[in-house]
Design a protein around this motif. Structure first.
Motif, PDB file in Angstrom:
ATOM      1  N   ILE A 142       0.822  -1.200   0.000  1.00  0.00           N
ATOM      2  CA  ILE A 142       0.000   0.000   0.000  1.00  0.00           C
ATOM      3  C   ILE A 142       0.862   1.259   0.000  1.00  0.00           C
ATOM      4  CG2 ILE A 142      -1.994  -1.103   1.089  1.00  0.00           C
ATOM      5  CD1 ILE A 142      -1.189   0.146   3.712  1.00  0.00           C
ATOM      6  N   HIS A 143       0.282   2.322  -0.520  1.00  0.00           N
ATOM      7  CA  HIS A 143       0.958   3.618  -0.547  1.00  0.00           C
ATOM      8  C   HIS A 143       0.604   4.391   0.721  1.00  0.00           C
ATOM      9  CE1 HIS A 143       1.019   7.977  -1.580  1.00  0.00           C
ATOM     10  NE2 HIS A 143       2.231   7.627  -1.972  1.00  0.00           N
ATOM     11  N   LYS A 144       1.607   4.944   1.347  1.00  0.00           N
ATOM     12  CA  LYS A 144       1.430   5.831   2.500  1.00  0.00           C
ATOM     13  C   LYS A 144       2.294   7.051   2.268  1.00  0.00           C
ATOM     14  CE  LYS A 144      -1.221   3.857   5.591  1.00  0.00           C
ATOM     15  NZ  LYS A 144      -2.270   4.476   6.349  1.00  0.00           N
ATOM     16  N   HIS A 145       1.864   8.166   2.797  1.00  0.00           N
ATOM     17  CA  HIS A 145       2.642   9.389   2.628  1.00  0.00           C
ATOM     18  C   HIS A 145       3.929   9.343   3.436  1.00  0.00           C
ATOM     19  CE1 HIS A 145      -0.219  11.374   0.080  1.00  0.00           C
ATOM     20  NE2 HIS A 145      -1.166  10.892   0.855  1.00  0.00           N
ATOM     21  N   ARG A 146       4.855  10.154   3.051  1.00  0.00           N
ATOM     22  CA  ARG A 146       6.207  10.197   3.612  1.00  0.00           C
ATOM     23  C   ARG A 146       6.218  10.299   5.137  1.00  0.00           C
ATOM     24  NH1 ARG A 146       9.525  13.951   0.273  1.00  0.00           N
ATOM     25  NH2 ARG A 146       9.277  12.123  -0.987  1.00  0.00           N
ATOM     26  N   GLU A 147       5.282  11.000   5.723  1.00  0.00           N
ATOM     27  CA  GLU A 147       5.282  11.221   7.166  1.00  0.00           C
ATOM     28  C   GLU A 147       5.215   9.917   7.965  1.00  0.00           C
ATOM     29  OE1 GLU A 147       2.885  12.785   5.134  1.00  0.00           O
ATOM     30  OE2 GLU A 147       4.208  14.517   4.861  1.00  0.00           O
ATOM     31  N   SER A 148       4.601   8.893   7.422  1.00  0.00           N
ATOM     32  CA  SER A 148       4.484   7.621   8.148  1.00  0.00           C
ATOM     33  C   SER A 148       5.673   6.702   7.883  1.00  0.00           C
ATOM     34  CB  SER A 148       3.182   6.907   7.772  1.00  0.00           C
ATOM     35  OG  SER A 148       3.216   6.521   6.420  1.00  0.00           O
ATOM     36  N   ASN A 149       6.644   7.201   7.150  1.00  0.00           N
ATOM     37  CA  ASN A 149       7.769   6.379   6.700  1.00  0.00           C
ATOM     38  C   ASN A 149       9.111   6.904   7.205  1.00  0.00           C
ATOM     39  OD1 ASN A 149       7.734   4.018   5.249  1.00  0.00           O
ATOM     40  ND2 ASN A 149       8.226   4.964   3.303  1.00  0.00           N
ATOM     41  N   ALA A 150       9.127   7.641   8.302  1.00  0.00           N
ATOM     42  CA  ALA A 150      10.333   8.358   8.733  1.00  0.00           C
ATOM     43  C   ALA A 150      11.501   7.432   9.071  1.00  0.00           C
ATOM     44  CB  ALA A 150      10.012   9.260   9.924  1.00  0.00           C
ATOM     45  N   VAL A 151      11.249   6.313   9.727  1.00  0.00           N
ATOM     46  CA  VAL A 151      12.347   5.407  10.092  1.00  0.00           C
ATOM     47  C   VAL A 151      12.979   4.822   8.834  1.00  0.00           C
ATOM     48  CG1 VAL A 151      12.975   3.291  11.306  1.00  0.00           C
ATOM     49  CG2 VAL A 151      11.359   4.883  12.349  1.00  0.00           C
ATOM     50  N   ALA A 152      12.148   4.369   7.895  1.00  0.00           N
ATOM     51  CA  ALA A 152      12.674   3.820   6.639  1.00  0.00           C
ATOM     52  C   ALA A 152      13.441   4.886   5.862  1.00  0.00           C
ATOM     53  CB  ALA A 152      11.538   3.245   5.798  1.00  0.00           C
ATOM     54  N   ASP A 153      12.977   6.115   5.914  1.00  0.00           N
ATOM     55  CA  ASP A 153      13.665   7.220   5.242  1.00  0.00           C
ATOM     56  C   ASP A 153      15.069   7.412   5.814  1.00  0.00           C
ATOM     57  OD1 ASP A 153      13.679   9.675   3.493  1.00  0.00           O
ATOM     58  OD2 ASP A 153      13.881  10.640   5.448  1.00  0.00           O
ATOM     59  N   VAL A 154      15.184   7.381   7.130  1.00  0.00           N
ATOM     60  CA  VAL A 154      16.492   7.526   7.780  1.00  0.00           C
ATOM     61  C   VAL A 154      17.408   6.363   7.400  1.00  0.00           C
ATOM     62  CG1 VAL A 154      17.679   7.476  10.019  1.00  0.00           C
ATOM     63  CG2 VAL A 154      15.691   8.947   9.696  1.00  0.00           C
TER      64      VAL A 154
END
Length: 170
Positions: A142-154
């Motif tokens: 599923i697609h989720k906006h960037r805000e819910s993905n902060a740990v993966a982003d780091v």
């Protein structure tokens, strides 16, 4: 709060704390959730991926952070989903449960969920993902906006500074 990331604020030169779990929502009971992301450094011609697997209580089960060959960002996002699927399949405890894979890339999610299509150079990864979520795993992407993905982003950004993949099971 699961983690705090401390970074320098460019405007004030001060350190600020960022809550990396602020907008993350847990999966249903007995379900695991992957958050995956990709990062691109066009100046140094580098790409990287990262991901975190959590249970319904928000506990980290697995994390990965890895450099990958340089590629366009949507392709790198597919690569991150591909890596999460491969890691899931390698662990019988995880592969036997329901899994949600979240990505902030609308295109990557669309390509993974369609029966065909996507960039030709991603055919192997896309077909592997599609086959796995339809026959080997009880999974949905599923697609989720960037805000819910902060740990993966780091984790993806850290991958830009790595020489090899970092993978840890908790």
């Amino acid at each position: 709060m699961c983690l705090k990331w401390i970074s320098k604020s460019k405007s004030k030169g001060a350190l600020r704390k960022v809550n990396l779990s602020a907008n993350w929502s847990p999966p249903p009971a007995t379900t695991y959730k992957w958050n995956t992301d990709a990062s691109l450094d066009p100046i140094n011609h580098q790409s990287a991926i990262g991901g975190v697997l959590r249970n319904d209580q928000g506990n980290f089960l697995c994390v990965f952070s890895s450099p990958i060959p340089p590629m366009e960002i949507n392709s790198a996002e597919v690569y991150a989903i591909f890596r999460a699927v491969k890691i899931s399949l390698s662990n019988p405890r995880i592969s036997s449960c329901s899994i949600i894979l979240e990505s902030d890339s609308f295109n990557a999610v669309k390509w993974c969920n369609s029966n065909q299509g996507g960039p030709w150079n991603l055919d192997f990864m896309l077909n592997f993902i599609r086959n796995s979520i339809h026959s080997k795993l009880k999974a949905k992407i599923i697609h989720k906006h960037r805000e819910s993905n902060a740990v993966a982003d780091v984790l993806a950004k850290q991958g830009l500074r790595r020489e090899n993949e970092f993978l840890a099971w908790m």
